[in-house]
Structures are given as structure tokens and as C-alpha cells.
Design a protein around this motif. Sequence first.
Motif, PDB file in Angstrom:
ATOM      1  N   UNK A  45      29.593   7.088 -13.324  1.00  0.00           N
ATOM      2  CA  UNK A  45      28.295   6.915 -12.670  1.00  0.00           C
ATOM      3  C   UNK A  45      27.257   7.823 -13.314  1.00  0.00           C
ATOM      4  N   UNK A  46      26.090   7.277 -13.605  1.00  0.00           N
ATOM      5  CA  UNK A  46      24.967   8.054 -14.133  1.00  0.00           C
ATOM      6  C   UNK A  46      24.198   8.622 -12.951  1.00  0.00           C
ATOM      7  N   UNK A  47      24.043   9.940 -12.920  1.00  0.00           N
ATOM      8  CA  UNK A  47      23.432  10.601 -11.772  1.00  0.00           C
ATOM      9  C   UNK A  47      22.326  11.545 -12.218  1.00  0.00           C
ATOM     10  N   UNK A  48      21.454  11.865 -11.269  1.00  0.00           N
ATOM     11  CA  UNK A  48      20.420  12.874 -11.475  1.00  0.00           C
ATOM     12  C   UNK A  48      20.374  13.768 -10.245  1.00  0.00           C
ATOM     13  N   UNK A  49      19.857  14.974 -10.460  1.00  0.00           N
ATOM     14  CA  UNK A  49      19.749  15.895  -9.348  1.00  0.00           C
ATOM     15  C   UNK A  49      18.638  16.906  -9.565  1.00  0.00           C
ATOM     16  N   UNK A  50      18.177  17.450  -8.463  1.00  0.00           N
ATOM     17  CA  UNK A  50      17.180  18.518  -8.490  1.00  0.00           C
ATOM     18  C   UNK A  50      17.706  19.626  -7.590  1.00  0.00           C
ATOM     19  N   UNK A  51      17.729  20.836  -8.114  1.00  0.00           N
ATOM     20  CA  UNK A  51      18.132  22.009  -7.336  1.00  0.00           C
ATOM     21  C   UNK A  51      16.978  22.996  -7.389  1.00  0.00           C
ATOM     22  N   UNK A  52      16.508  23.395  -6.212  1.00  0.00           N
ATOM     23  CA  UNK A  52      15.403  24.345  -6.129  1.00  0.00           C
ATOM     24  C   UNK A  52      15.926  25.639  -5.519  1.00  0.00           C
ATOM     25  N   UNK A  53      15.795  26.734  -6.280  1.00  0.00           N
ATOM     26  CA  UNK A  53      16.248  28.047  -5.804  1.00  0.00           C
ATOM     27  C   UNK A  53      15.017  28.909  -5.533  1.00  0.00           C
ATOM     28  N   UNK A  54      14.959  29.475  -4.331  1.00  0.00           N
ATOM     29  CA  UNK A  54      13.856  30.381  -3.983  1.00  0.00           C
ATOM     30  C   UNK A  54      14.423  31.629  -3.332  1.00  0.00           C
ATOM     31  N   UNK A  55      13.748  32.742  -3.562  1.00  0.00           N
ATOM     32  CA  UNK A  55      14.121  34.001  -2.935  1.00  0.00           C
ATOM     33  C   UNK A  55      12.865  34.629  -2.338  1.00  0.00           C
ATOM     34  N   UNK A  56      13.073  35.531  -1.366  1.00  0.00           N
ATOM     35  CA  UNK A  56      11.932  36.187  -0.737  1.00  0.00           C
ATOM     36  C   UNK A  56      11.845  37.671  -1.088  1.00  0.00           C
TER      37      UNK A  56
END
Length: 72
Positions: A45-56
Motif C-alpha cells: 500500500x502506498x501511504x502518506x503521513x504528517x507528524x507535527x511535533x510541538x513543545x512548550x
Amino acid sequence: MDLSAYLPVKMKKVVVRTREDVESSKKLRSKNATFYLSFTSCGGLECRGIIRRTTDGIPQHMSLQVKCWIDS
């Protein structure tokens, strides 16, 4: 949900965007970054993803937002 049938995955492309102005080699360690991924699962399967990392700024405080989908 058991996703073991789709592992391992083969990474095709990863693009990293950061809020900070950092060298390319240091983007993975950035405190706030967005990762755009394209990969193939072991089932083909061809897949895509977005991961957003945030810190305070507080030690050990981190937030991850993940979205992943299968291309048709």
C-alpha cells in the motif's frame, strides 16, 4: 488496532519543516517540526503521513499530532 500486518514499512521520502531557522542536519532535533512522509507498507500500500511535533519549553512536555492515509 493491530497494524503488524503492514509492518515493516519502506520510507520513500521525508520532508521536515521547522519554525526555527536551523541547519538541515539539525532539523530532526528541532523543538517544533512538521514531518511529511511517504512510504510503502509491506502489503504494497502506498501511504502518506504528517507528524507535527510541538513543545512548550518545559522539560519532557511534547505534543504529537499524527495523520496518515492510504493513496488510492
